[in-house]
Design an enzyme around this catalytic site. Structure first.
Site, PDB file in Angstrom:
ATOM      1  N   ASP A  97       0.866  -1.187   0.000  1.00 37.78           N
ATOM      2  CA  ASP A  97       0.000   0.000   0.000  1.00 37.78           C
ATOM      3  C   ASP A  97       0.898   1.232   0.000  1.00 37.78           C
ATOM      4  O   ASP A  97       1.178   1.824   1.048  1.00 37.78           O
ATOM      5  CB  ASP A  97      -0.926  -0.025   1.209  1.00 37.78           C
ATOM      6  CG  ASP A  97      -2.068   0.973   1.065  1.00 37.78           C
ATOM      7  OD1 ASP A  97      -2.084   1.730   0.078  1.00 37.78           O
ATOM      8  OD2 ASP A  97      -2.948   0.989   1.951  1.00 37.78           O
ATOM      9  N   VAL A  98       1.353   1.592  -1.200  1.00 36.70           N
ATOM     10  CA  VAL A  98       2.361   2.649  -1.343  1.00 36.70           C
ATOM     11  C   VAL A  98       1.796   3.906  -1.984  1.00 36.70           C
ATOM     12  O   VAL A  98       2.408   4.966  -1.940  1.00 36.70           O
ATOM     13  CB  VAL A  98       3.582   2.143  -2.132  1.00 36.70           C
ATOM     14  CG1 VAL A  98       4.254   0.990  -1.389  1.00 36.70           C
ATOM     15  CG2 VAL A  98       3.214   1.705  -3.552  1.00 36.70           C
ATOM     16  N   LYS A  99       0.642   3.795  -2.649  1.00 38.87           N
ATOM     17  CA  LYS A  99      -0.063   4.926  -3.269  1.00 38.87           C
ATOM     18  C   LYS A  99       0.880   5.828  -4.067  1.00 38.87           C
ATOM     19  O   LYS A  99       0.854   7.048  -3.930  1.00 38.87           O
ATOM     20  CB  LYS A  99      -0.829   5.720  -2.214  1.00 38.87           C
ATOM     21  CG  LYS A  99      -1.959   4.924  -1.567  1.00 38.87           C
ATOM     22  CD  LYS A  99      -2.789   5.783  -0.627  1.00 38.87           C
ATOM     23  CE  LYS A  99      -3.956   4.988  -0.063  1.00 38.87           C
ATOM     24  NZ  LYS A  99      -3.542   3.924   0.878  1.00 38.87           N
ATOM     25  N   ARG A 100       1.674   5.221  -4.913  1.00 39.99           N
ATOM     26  CA  ARG A 100       2.576   5.993  -5.762  1.00 39.99           C
ATOM     27  C   ARG A 100       1.821   6.546  -6.963  1.00 39.99           C
ATOM     28  O   ARG A 100       0.762   6.050  -7.339  1.00 39.99           O
ATOM     29  CB  ARG A 100       3.744   5.124  -6.226  1.00 39.99           C
ATOM     30  CG  ARG A 100       4.611   4.589  -5.094  1.00 39.99           C
ATOM     31  CD  ARG A 100       5.161   5.716  -4.230  1.00 39.99           C
ATOM     32  NE  ARG A 100       6.198   5.261  -3.324  1.00 39.99           N
ATOM     33  CZ  ARG A 100       6.208   5.418  -2.011  1.00 39.99           C
ATOM     34  NH1 ARG A 100       5.179   6.005  -1.431  1.00 39.99           N
ATOM     35  NH2 ARG A 100       7.221   5.011  -1.271  1.00 39.99           N
TER      36      ARG A 100
END
Length: 306
Positions: A103-106
């Protein structure tokens, strides 16, 4: 990897992903004390505490669920030691046979997005050697910069047979400030959903696309619409439990085959020992056992929507 995720969900009859979001306040005092005794009240001490916390929880739940979702911010806050704990967590979950959704939301453009994709899902060439970074199986991606930010991830997904989950309609209360804005008579989240479907059809597994979507459990009516807009996208559903999402609200997220969605719970699992009915039975010393029971209860709860 989407094929692997689907098969694991079917084998376990558990469309569940546990969010490994180890805020220090969730870590029992005895775990913190042991870490601080070795490393002091430092970034290293905090990183050791969250790593030991994660490890014990994973040891108690890995046989029940197909996937975990570590939220990278909870590790980044502890700097380089925290990121080392993130990597150890990813590696350990793989050792236990779990699919890892980073869950890095890049989300950026051009070479920056390519670097994010390589670092989390792909590889980099250093001299004549191919090296891999975090090696998650999926990553969450913010689509706000458009195709420029998504295309590098699609390229890596095709090459590595890995996947992404694109933010479409998130579970937080203020998501509507932008996501619900009407554009040519339709809310923005529907337009994003259409793009997810378009991107995904160029990147297919056996039954579902490598390109999934994030749609919050707190907006079931919107979830029903988006399920139709994105029939081949697996939906990652946050917001169950602690954020107010209920099993009864989740039926629209699934397809007729009983697949198509995986439901996340973070605090409801990893901090189960702090609340009833688990607190009295297990206590802080039994936080791993409490997490296991919370997973079992969640799986049974989700079965009620069939």
């Amino acid at each position: 990897m989407i094929n692997v995720l689907v098969e694991k969900i079917k084998a376990l009859d558990a469309p569940v992903v546990v969010g490994l979001d180890p805020m220090l306040k969730f870590v029992p005092e005895h775990v913190q004390k042991a870490a601080f005794a070795e490393y002091g009240e430092t970034l290293e001490g905090a990183a050791e505490a969250i790593w030991q916390f994660n490890k014990n929880i994973v040891d108690h739940i890995y046989d029940l669920i197909p996937a975990v979702k570590p939220q990278i911010a909870m590790y980044e806050q502890f700097g380089v030691p925290g990121m080392a704990a993130y990597q150890k967590t990813v590696d350990y979950c793989h050792e236990k046979g779990l699919v890892v959704i980073g869950d890095v939301k890049r989300g950026d453009i051009g070479s920056t997005s390519s670097a994010y994709a390589a670092g989390h899902l792909g590889s980099v060439k250093i001299g004549n050697t191919i090296c891999r970074g975090f090696q998650e199986d999926f990553a969450t991606v913010n689509p706000y910069l458009g195709s420029d930010g998504i295309t590098p991830f699609l390229d890596v997904c095709r090459e590595e047979k890995k996947g992404i989950f694109i933010l479409v309609k998130t579970s937080n209360p203020s998501s509507g400030e932008f996501q619900d804005r009407m554009i040519d008579g339709r809310p923005l989240y529907e337009w994003v959903g259409e793009k997810v479907d378009e991107w995904g059809r160029s990147c297919m597994g056996d039954s579902y696309s490598y390109v999934g979507a994030v749609v919050g459990a707190t907006y079931p009516e919107m979830g029903k619409i988006l399920r139709k807009v994105m029939p081949k996208a697996f939906i990652l559903v946050p917001g169950y439990g602690a954020q107010g999402g209920k099993a009864a609200d989740l039926a629209p997220y699934f397809n007729e085959d009983g697949l198509g969605a995986i439901v996340n719970s973070s605090r409801g699992i990893i901090a189960a020992y702090t609340k009833e009915p688990y607190a009295d039975k297990f206590g802080a010393e039994g936080y791993g056992e409490a997490s296991r029971q919370a997973v079992i209860d969640m799986i049974e709860d989700l079965k009620t929507i069939r």
